[in-house]
Motif scaffolding. Structure first.
Motif, short mmCIF file in Angstrom:
data_model
loop_
_atom_site.label_atom_id
_atom_site.label_comp_id
_atom_site.label_asym_id
_atom_site.label_seq_id
_atom_site.Cartn_x
_atom_site.Cartn_y
_atom_site.Cartn_z
N ASP A 88 0.65 -1.26 -0.55
CA ASP A 88 -0.65 -0.02 0.00
C ASP A 88 0.80 1.46 0.35
O ASP A 88 0.59 2.27 -0.84
N LEU A 89 1.75 0.98 0.90
CA LEU A 89 2.53 2.63 1.22
C LEU A 89 3.54 2.91 -0.56
O LEU A 89 3.77 4.27 -0.42
N SER A 90 3.87 1.44 -0.85
CA SER A 90 4.96 1.90 -1.89
C SER A 90 3.93 2.36 -3.16
O SER A 90 4.58 3.44 -3.94
N SER A 91 2.83 2.10 -3.25
CA SER A 91 2.00 2.39 -4.16
C SER A 91 1.44 4.31 -4.05
O SER A 91 1.36 4.77 -4.93
N LEU A 92 1.21 4.41 -2.76
CA LEU A 92 1.10 5.73 -2.80
C LEU A 92 1.86 6.59 -2.64
O LEU A 92 1.59 7.40 -3.13
N ALA A 93 2.97 6.54 -2.74
CA ALA A 93 4.51 6.62 -2.67
C ALA A 93 4.13 7.09 -4.39
O ALA A 93 5.10 8.27 -4.69
N LYS A 94 4.39 6.48 -5.17
CA LYS A 94 3.81 5.94 -6.46
C LYS A 94 3.43 7.29 -6.90
O LYS A 94 3.58 8.75 -7.61
N ALA A 95 1.75 7.13 -6.51
CA ALA A 95 0.94 8.12 -7.01
C ALA A 95 0.92 9.22 -6.50
O ALA A 95 1.54 10.34 -7.07
N LEU A 96 1.87 10.08 -5.26
CA LEU A 96 2.04 10.77 -5.12
C LEU A 96 3.69 11.53 -5.75
O LEU A 96 3.46 13.12 -6.13
N ILE A 134 3.13 14.97 -8.22
CA ILE A 134 3.74 16.34 -8.59
C ILE A 134 4.28 16.18 -9.59
O ILE A 134 4.82 18.04 -10.14
N GLU A 135 4.62 15.55 -10.43
CA GLU A 135 5.60 15.66 -11.81
C GLU A 135 4.38 16.37 -12.15
O GLU A 135 4.57 17.54 -13.34
N ASP A 136 2.78 15.82 -12.50
CA ASP A 136 1.94 16.83 -14.01
C ASP A 136 1.70 17.15 -13.14
O ASP A 136 1.82 18.50 -13.88
N HIS A 137 1.90 18.13 -11.88
CA HIS A 137 1.14 19.64 -11.07
C HIS A 137 2.75 20.64 -11.91
O HIS A 137 2.59 21.94 -12.33
N ILE A 138 3.82 20.28 -11.68
CA ILE A 138 5.06 20.56 -12.36
C ILE A 138 4.76 21.10 -13.51
O ILE A 138 5.13 21.38 -14.35
N ASP A 139 4.57 20.38 -14.54
CA ASP A 139 4.06 19.80 -16.19
C ASP A 139 2.93 21.19 -16.35
O ASP A 139 3.02 21.61 -17.29
N SER A 140 2.23 21.32 -15.81
CA SER A 140 0.84 21.50 -15.45
C SER A 140 1.58 23.41 -15.39
O SER A 140 0.56 23.98 -16.22
N LEU A 141 2.70 23.71 -14.73
CA LEU A 141 2.51 25.08 -14.82
C LEU A 141 2.70 26.07 -15.97
O LEU A 141 3.74 24.87 -16.56
N GLU A 142 2.87 27.05 -16.23
CA GLU A 142 3.27 27.80 -16.61
C GLU A 142 4.65 27.41 -17.58
O GLU A 142 5.73 28.27 -15.97
N LYS A 143 5.11 27.39 -18.77
CA LYS A 143 6.72 27.75 -18.57
C LYS A 143 6.80 28.92 -18.71
O LYS A 143 6.52 29.94 -20.16
N LYS A 144 7.27 29.71 -18.57
CA LYS A 144 7.98 31.34 -17.98
C LYS A 144 9.34 31.33 -17.67
O LYS A 144 9.39 30.63 -16.65
N PRO A 145 9.61 32.76 -17.84
CA PRO A 145 11.61 32.56 -17.15
C PRO A 145 11.21 33.06 -15.82
O PRO A 145 9.63 33.48 -15.73
#
Lengths: 383, 362
Positions: free
Chosen positions: A9-17, A21-32
């Motif tokens: 459960d724990l390892s899958s939860l860590a993966k999901a989290l 975060i990755e998704d969140h960073i990707d969704s951020l607008e790319k600007k200087p």
């Protein structure tokens, strides 16, 4: 109660989290990156870092600066004892004091004093410090209250005594100031500043006493003049209107009757022009002078009052009246009469202490109207 | 009156262990005797009396302690007794400490004793030495004297004459004139102290003594002390002065009340004028005294004054103030050398004047 998770459960939860975060960073607008320090704003930014602050923060700073708020929170941690809290408020107050921000210093010391602790010396120091801050912003009453409280807790706290003496000097309470100086001098007998304060208080006291003597003398003189005047009025047989006489004779007209060294009364006299709801005040009407003298002076040829729309108020056309309520008549005063004669005429009552006269223009429609109106009012009043 | 022998028989009863009724009777007798000159002389010759009295001042019975102190007050007015108390016993420090404690029950009697002990110059030297050994001793005396209700049960008025005795000596004057402390500034208001002639007279004498120190004149007349108005106010009356006359006068002397009273005691008035006189012995002092319109106050005093001696002193001061200044080499009047024959004439004139006063008083 915490949920129990198995190892999978724990390892899958860590993966999901991680993925989240990755998704969140990707969704951020790319600007200087532009929010960091620049040549233009670095000083301002540095100033916002608690470690490098050159000024103590205020309420607004706490709200806008999370780092600062966090530190503030640590500083006033719930776990601190009241004495510790009071101490840190005191240091804060001292810092403000050094920066000459006396209002904030007062605020900080006040916060410290709100803490519930038993250390009398700390209380005395806080009170004395707050008094000093109050002194600098000229809140002398508050300053005095604090040093008095400090003195009660610790009668020989020199700083409080000195501050109290200085404050009393500012408040011109010289006698008390001398007392406080003497108490302080008992502890620190050669303190130059104290000796100076005491000298100033002594001088102030003596000057104040002199001024009080002058005031008392003037009041006495005034009372005596009033008495002489009242006797003179009585002797002339002047009837005074039965209303409460004002304490100050100048009340109403802004002028007061005076009696000169020859025993002549100089009255302030009020001329009323009911037609235009106007009035004139003659500040000094010698009782032996005739009305005509004043009228000639007031209504010179080719000079008219601003309100005299029809230019009819001329010395030779003016008629002077007073209300004789005993016979319910408007009695006429002839211009060649003296003021003394006028105010002792039958039925004249003196409005204390300014004689009033009504000025009407001979032959004007308003005069007739005024007479009618007067008769009607008398009718209503007396039946 | 009891003879020497009968009196001596009382001595064995004057102890702390004696039955109170017996002690009380014996003591009562002794007190009565010290009310007369002969009685004092009788006891002055025998140290056993004062030696018996010292411990009795600590008797738990208030009446006994009081009578013992009273006896000592009377006895110490005798020069022999005073010299003996000061020289042969170590009690003066105890007295000094006693009056500076605010809860001392019989402080007033001790003030009287101290005043008696310091009157004579020789004794005063010794009392001063004792006082100097106490740290801040002199200032403690001043504090006890000046602080209102310092000792709730005693008024300490007799510290006034005590201070005036101490200032007969240079050491005492120096202590009063300490520029680094607030001493004389606290004493000067008592020239107006109506409730006690003793306190007032003592302080006026003290100030007069202080004014003999010419080096301090400019300081005494400066704002730091401002002694002049305090010396002149008791001499000023209710007379109305013109604004011109008051111009330049100290505030204290301006617009005085219609019921303003002058110092009632001619001796005190005399001392006040003499003090101002002292301030005029230096050129600098004289200039300030003149500038502050002292003449006006003295002019009114002269018109009012009935006492011939005070009137004469007042007139002398007036002529000094309105007369021309002496040439520069004579500007310090105290340093002027007077030729012997002139001095003789002056002494003669003074003597004559004294006699005139004596006659006038009859």
């Amino acid at each position: 109660m915490a949920e129990k998770h198995g190892a999978t459960d724990l390892s899958s939860l860590a993966k999901a989290l991680d993925q989240e975060i990755e998704d969140h960073i990707d969704s951020l607008e790319k600007k200087p990156y532009t929010e960091g320090f620049s040549e233009e704003n670095w000083e301002k930014e540095i100033e916002n870092v608690p470690l490098f602050m050159t000024k103590s923060p205020n309420e607004a700073d706490y709200a806008n600066n999370p780092a600062l708020a966090a530190i503030q929170k640590i500083k006033y941690d719930e776990d601190s004892t009241p004495v510790e809290k009071a101490q840190s408020y005191k240091e804060e107050g001292n810092q403000y004091f050094k920066e000459r921000d006396y209002r904030k210093a007062v605020f900080a010391y006040t916060e410290a004093l709100k803490e519930n602790f038993d250390d009398d010396l700390l209380k005395v120091i806080l009170l004395t410090n707050r008094a000093a801050a109050q002194f600098h912003i000229e809140n002398y009453q508050s300053c005095m209250m604090d040093v008095a409280r400090a003195k009660k807790l610790k009668p020989d706290h020199l700083k409080a005594l000195i501050r109290g003496a200085e404050c009393l000097l500012k408040l011109r309470k010289y006698e008390k100031c001398l007392d406080w100086c003497d108490m302080a001098l008992k502890i620190s007998p050669t303190d130059k500043k104290l000796l100076e304060t005491r000298t100033l208080a002594d001088q102030g006291k003596r000057k104040q006493e002199r001024d009080e003597r002058i005031k008392a003398k003037k009041m006495k003189q005034k009372a005596e003049e009033k008495r002489v005047l009242e006797t003179a009025i009585q002797q002339r047989g002047i009837t005074i209107k039965n209303i409460e006489a004002p304490e100050d004779y100048s009340e109403g007209s802004g002028h007061e009757p005076i009696i000169d060294s020859d025993g002549v009364i100089h009255w302030p006299v009020l001329f009323l022009y009911p037609e235009y709801a106007q009035s004139d005040i003659i500040a000094d009407f010698n009782e032996n002078h005739r009305f005509v003298e004043h009228l000639n002076e007031m209504f010179k040829e080719d000079e008219y009052a601003g309100w005299d729309a029809e230019k009819k108020y001329r010395a030779e056309r003016i008629e002077i009246y007073y209300e004789d309520m005993s016979s319910r008549k408007l009695n006429r005063v002839m211009p060649d009469m003296t003021l003394a004669e006028a105010i002792t005429m039958k039925g004249y009552t003196l409005h204390p202490y300014t004689p009033h006269f009504i000025i009407l223009v001979a032959g004007s429609p308003f005069k007739d109207h005024y007479f009618e109106n007067f008769a009607r009012v008398c009718q209503q009043m007396f039946g | 009156m009891a003879g020497k022998k009968e009196l001596e028989e009382l001595i064995p009863f004057l102890t702390l262990n004696e039955r109170i009724d017996v002690l009380s009777v014996a003591l009562h007798h002794i007190v009565g005797l010290t009310g007369t000159v002969d009685g004092i002389l009788l006891m002055a010759s025998d140290k056993r009396y004062i030696e018996a009295l010292f411990p009795l001042t600590r008797h738990p019975q208030d009446a006994i302690a009081t009578d013992s102190y009273l006896t000592l007050v009377n006895l110490s007015s005798n020069k022999t007794v005073a010299s003996s108390i000061v020289a042969d016993y170590d009690i003066v420090p105890h007295f000094l400490e006693y009056v500076t404690k605010s809860d001392s029950l019989h402080a007033d009697y001790v003030c009287m004793i101290l005043s008696n002990l310091s009157r004579n110059n020789e004794c005063c030297v010794k009392v001063t030495q004792y006082l100097q050994k106490i740290d801040g001793g002199f200032n403690q005396i001043v504090e006890a004297f000046c602080k209102e209700k310092f000792n709730p049960k005693n008024n300490l008025h007799y510290l006034g004459p005590f201070l005036s005795n101490l200032t007969q000596l240079h050491e005492g004057r120096k202590a009063v004139l300490d520029k680094d402390r607030c001493i004389i500034q606290r004493l000067i208001p008592f020239t107006q102290y109506e409730a006690s002639d003793i306190r007032r007279g003592g302080i006026v004498a003290t100030l007069k003594n202080a004014c003999f120190e010419s080096d301090y004149h400019s300081w005494l007349l400066s704002d730091s002390v401002d002694i002049l108005p305090r010396l002149l106010l008791p001499l000023a009356g209710p007379e109305e002065l013109t604004e011109d006359e008051m111009d330049g006068m100290p505030f204290d002397l301006q617009y005085l009340e219609e019921d303003k009273k002058r110092e009632p005691d001619p001796d005190i008035r005399q001392m006040l004028i003499e003090a101002v006189f002292q301030l005029c012995t230096t050129k600098e002092g004289r200039d300030i005294v003149k500038a502050k319109k002292t003449y006006i106050i003295l002019r009114e005093l002269d018109r009012w004054e009935k006492d011939p001696k005070v009137k004469s002193t007042c007139q002398k001061l007036i002529s000094l103030l309105i007369g021309d200044d002496p040439p520069d080499d004579l500007s310090d009047l105290k340093k002027v050398k007077i030729p012997e024959d002139v001095q003789k004439q002056l002494d003669e004139a003074d003597k004559q004047e004294e006699e005139e006063f004596a006659n006038a008083e009859i």
